[in-house]
Design a protein around this motif. Structure first.
Motif, PDB file in Angstrom:
ATOM      1  N   PRO A  69       0.822  -1.212   0.000  1.00 12.53           N
ATOM      2  CA  PRO A  69       0.000   0.000   0.000  1.00 12.53           C
ATOM      3  C   PRO A  69       0.855   1.260   0.000  1.00 12.53           C
ATOM      4  O   PRO A  69       1.942   1.289   0.572  1.00 12.53           O
ATOM      5  N   ASP A  70       0.334   2.285  -0.645  1.00 14.42           N
ATOM      6  CA  ASP A  70       1.038   3.561  -0.726  1.00 14.42           C
ATOM      7  C   ASP A  70       0.724   4.382   0.519  1.00 14.42           C
ATOM      8  O   ASP A  70      -0.014   5.354   0.468  1.00 14.42           O
ATOM      9  N   THR A  71       1.273   3.970   1.649  1.00 14.19           N
ATOM     10  CA  THR A  71       0.999   4.672   2.898  1.00 14.19           C
ATOM     11  C   THR A  71       1.654   6.037   2.935  1.00 14.19           C
ATOM     12  O   THR A  71       1.239   6.901   3.693  1.00 14.19           O
ATOM     13  N   GLU A  72       2.652   6.251   2.113  1.00 15.43           N
ATOM     14  CA  GLU A  72       3.337   7.542   2.109  1.00 15.43           C
ATOM     15  C   GLU A  72       2.521   8.641   1.446  1.00 15.43           C
ATOM     16  O   GLU A  72       2.837   9.811   1.603  1.00 15.43           O
ATOM     17  N   ARG A  73       1.460   8.298   0.717  1.00 18.91           N
ATOM     18  CA  ARG A  73       0.707   9.342   0.019  1.00 18.91           C
ATOM     19  C   ARG A  73       0.084  10.330   0.995  1.00 18.91           C
ATOM     20  O   ARG A  73      -0.168  11.463   0.644  1.00 18.91           O
ATOM     21  N   PHE A  74      -0.155   9.903   2.234  1.00 23.19           N
ATOM     22  CA  PHE A  74      -0.745  10.794   3.217  1.00 23.19           C
ATOM     23  C   PHE A  74       0.302  11.683   3.889  1.00 23.19           C
ATOM     24  O   PHE A  74      -0.007  12.760   4.361  1.00 23.19           O
ATOM     25  N   THR A  75       1.529  11.221   3.964  1.00 20.08           N
ATOM     26  CA  THR A  75       2.565  12.002   4.645  1.00 20.08           C
ATOM     27  C   THR A  75       3.503  12.702   3.679  1.00 20.08           C
ATOM     28  O   THR A  75       4.342  13.487   4.099  1.00 20.08           O
ATOM     29  N   ARG A  76       3.343  12.458   2.391  1.00 20.37           N
ATOM     30  CA  ARG A  76       4.223  13.036   1.379  1.00 20.37           C
ATOM     31  C   ARG A  76       4.231  14.559   1.430  1.00 20.37           C
ATOM     32  O   ARG A  76       5.244  15.189   1.162  1.00 20.37           O
ATOM     33  N   SER A  77       3.097  15.159   1.761  1.00 17.07           N
ATOM     34  CA  SER A  77       2.998  16.618   1.767  1.00 17.07           C
ATOM     35  C   SER A  77       3.430  17.241   3.094  1.00 17.07           C
ATOM     36  O   SER A  77       3.391  18.463   3.242  1.00 17.07           O
ATOM     37  N   LEU A 121       0.249  19.827  14.717  1.00 15.51           N
ATOM     38  CA  LEU A 121      -0.785  18.801  14.632  1.00 15.51           C
ATOM     39  C   LEU A 121      -1.990  19.280  13.817  1.00 15.51           C
ATOM     40  O   LEU A 121      -2.546  18.520  13.018  1.00 15.51           O
ATOM     41  N   ARG A 122      -2.391  20.538  13.991  1.00 11.15           N
ATOM     42  CA  ARG A 122      -3.507  21.060  13.198  1.00 11.15           C
ATOM     43  C   ARG A 122      -3.166  21.079  11.707  1.00 11.15           C
ATOM     44  O   ARG A 122      -3.976  20.704  10.865  1.00 11.15           O
ATOM     45  N   LYS A 123      -1.949  21.494  11.372  1.00 10.19           N
ATOM     46  CA  LYS A 123      -1.529  21.517   9.969  1.00 10.19           C
ATOM     47  C   LYS A 123      -1.423  20.097   9.401  1.00 10.19           C
ATOM     48  O   LYS A 123      -1.807  19.842   8.262  1.00 10.19           O
ATOM     49  N   ILE A 124      -0.896  19.184  10.217  1.00  8.84           N
ATOM     50  CA  ILE A 124      -0.794  17.780   9.804  1.00  8.84           C
ATOM     51  C   ILE A 124      -2.185  17.219   9.527  1.00  8.84           C
ATOM     52  O   ILE A 124      -2.428  16.613   8.480  1.00  8.84           O
ATOM     53  N   GLU A 125      -3.095  17.417  10.468  1.00  9.27           N
ATOM     54  CA  GLU A 125      -4.450  16.884  10.328  1.00  9.27           C
ATOM     55  C   GLU A 125      -5.139  17.476   9.101  1.00  9.27           C
ATOM     56  O   GLU A 125      -5.814  16.762   8.357  1.00  9.27           O
ATOM     57  N   GLU A 126      -4.958  18.767   8.867  1.00  4.57           N
ATOM     58  CA  GLU A 126      -5.569  19.398   7.699  1.00  4.57           C
ATOM     59  C   GLU A 126      -5.068  18.753   6.403  1.00  4.57           C
ATOM     60  O   GLU A 126      -5.848  18.392   5.526  1.00  4.57           O
ATOM     61  N   ARG A 127      -3.767  18.582   6.288  1.00  5.48           N
ATOM     62  CA  ARG A 127      -3.203  18.007   5.068  1.00  5.48           C
ATOM     63  C   ARG A 127      -3.607  16.555   4.871  1.00  5.48           C
ATOM     64  O   ARG A 127      -3.982  16.144   3.778  1.00  5.48           O
ATOM     65  N   VAL A 128      -3.529  15.774   5.940  1.00  7.64           N
ATOM     66  CA  VAL A 128      -3.857  14.347   5.820  1.00  7.64           C
ATOM     67  C   VAL A 128      -5.353  14.162   5.559  1.00  7.64           C
ATOM     68  O   VAL A 128      -5.746  13.411   4.664  1.00  7.64           O
ATOM     69  N   PHE A 129      -6.200  14.852   6.304  1.00  9.36           N
ATOM     70  CA  PHE A 129      -7.640  14.691   6.114  1.00  9.36           C
ATOM     71  C   PHE A 129      -8.082  15.191   4.744  1.00  9.36           C
ATOM     72  O   PHE A 129      -8.937  14.574   4.106  1.00  9.36           O
ATOM     73  N   CYS A 130      -7.499  16.269   4.261  1.00  7.67           N
ATOM     74  CA  CYS A 130      -7.844  16.757   2.917  1.00  7.67           C
ATOM     75  C   CYS A 130      -7.431  15.744   1.858  1.00  7.67           C
ATOM     76  O   CYS A 130      -8.130  15.555   0.858  1.00  7.67           O
ATOM     77  N   ALA A 131      -6.317  15.065   2.058  1.00  7.63           N
ATOM     78  CA  ALA A 131      -5.880  14.028   1.117  1.00  7.63           C
ATOM     79  C   ALA A 131      -6.831  12.841   1.124  1.00  7.63           C
ATOM     80  O   ALA A 131      -7.076  12.227   0.090  1.00  7.63           O
ATOM     81  N   VAL A 132      -7.394  12.519   2.279  1.00  7.48           N
ATOM     82  CA  VAL A 132      -8.311  11.395   2.392  1.00  7.48           C
ATOM     83  C   VAL A 132      -9.660  11.735   1.765  1.00  7.48           C
ATOM     84  O   VAL A 132     -10.261  10.926   1.069  1.00  7.48           O
ATOM     85  N   VAL A 133     -10.135  12.938   1.991  1.00 10.78           N
ATOM     86  CA  VAL A 133     -11.476  13.325   1.563  1.00 10.78           C
ATOM     87  C   VAL A 133     -11.537  13.677   0.079  1.00 10.78           C
ATOM     88  O   VAL A 133     -12.567  13.533  -0.548  1.00 10.78           O
TER      89      VAL A 133
END
Length: 134
Positions: A69-77, A121-133
């Motif tokens: 799985p491409d687990t890095e796609r969420f943390t790449r940014s 953490l807020r910036k991390i959550e914003e980037r990761v959640f936006c990538a998921v949604v």
């Protein structure tokens, strides 16, 4: 696929097969889709037989093998510092349910102030959640 009906037929084939479709499904400018499908050999054989019987459905098998799985796609940014803060937050239990750590605990683990960790953490959550949604 040429029509919405063709697309629907293709998705019905996937739904009825004993496979898992990894999301997101990528829709390309040329109208094609890239779909990662997970399953065993029997499920793929069945899916292949059903799909090739359809006149309006074309596909190409790009790759077979073990699933990675491409687990890095969420943390790449994320910046390296954000990746460090995220790893520390996970390790100390900040994201467990129930929560086992505070922002202060995360801050102590990475040597930052709690308010700076909160910002990260807020910036991390914003980037990761936006990538998921998306």
């Amino acid at each position: 696929m040429d029509t919405d009906q063709d697309l629907g037929t293709g998705f019905v084939q996937l739904r009825e097969a004993d496979v898992v479709v990894e999301t997101p499904i990528l829709f390309r400018a040329d109208g094609s889709q890239r779909i990662t499908v997970l399953g065993d050999e029997t499920a793929f054989t069945h899916l292949y037989q059903r799909a090739t019987a359809l006149e309006s459905f074309a596909f190409e098998v790009v790759e077979t093998g073990e699933y990675d799985p491409d687990t890095e796609r969420f943390t790449r940014s994320l910046t390296p510092r954000q990746q460090e803060v995220l790893a520390a937050a996970v390790n100390v239990g900040y994201y467990r349910a129930p929560r086992e750590a505070t922002q202060q605990d995360v801050a102590a683990a990475v040597g930052l102030s709690p308010s700076t960790v909160g910002d990260h953490l807020r910036k991390i959550e914003e980037r990761v959640f936006c990538a998921v949604v998306k």
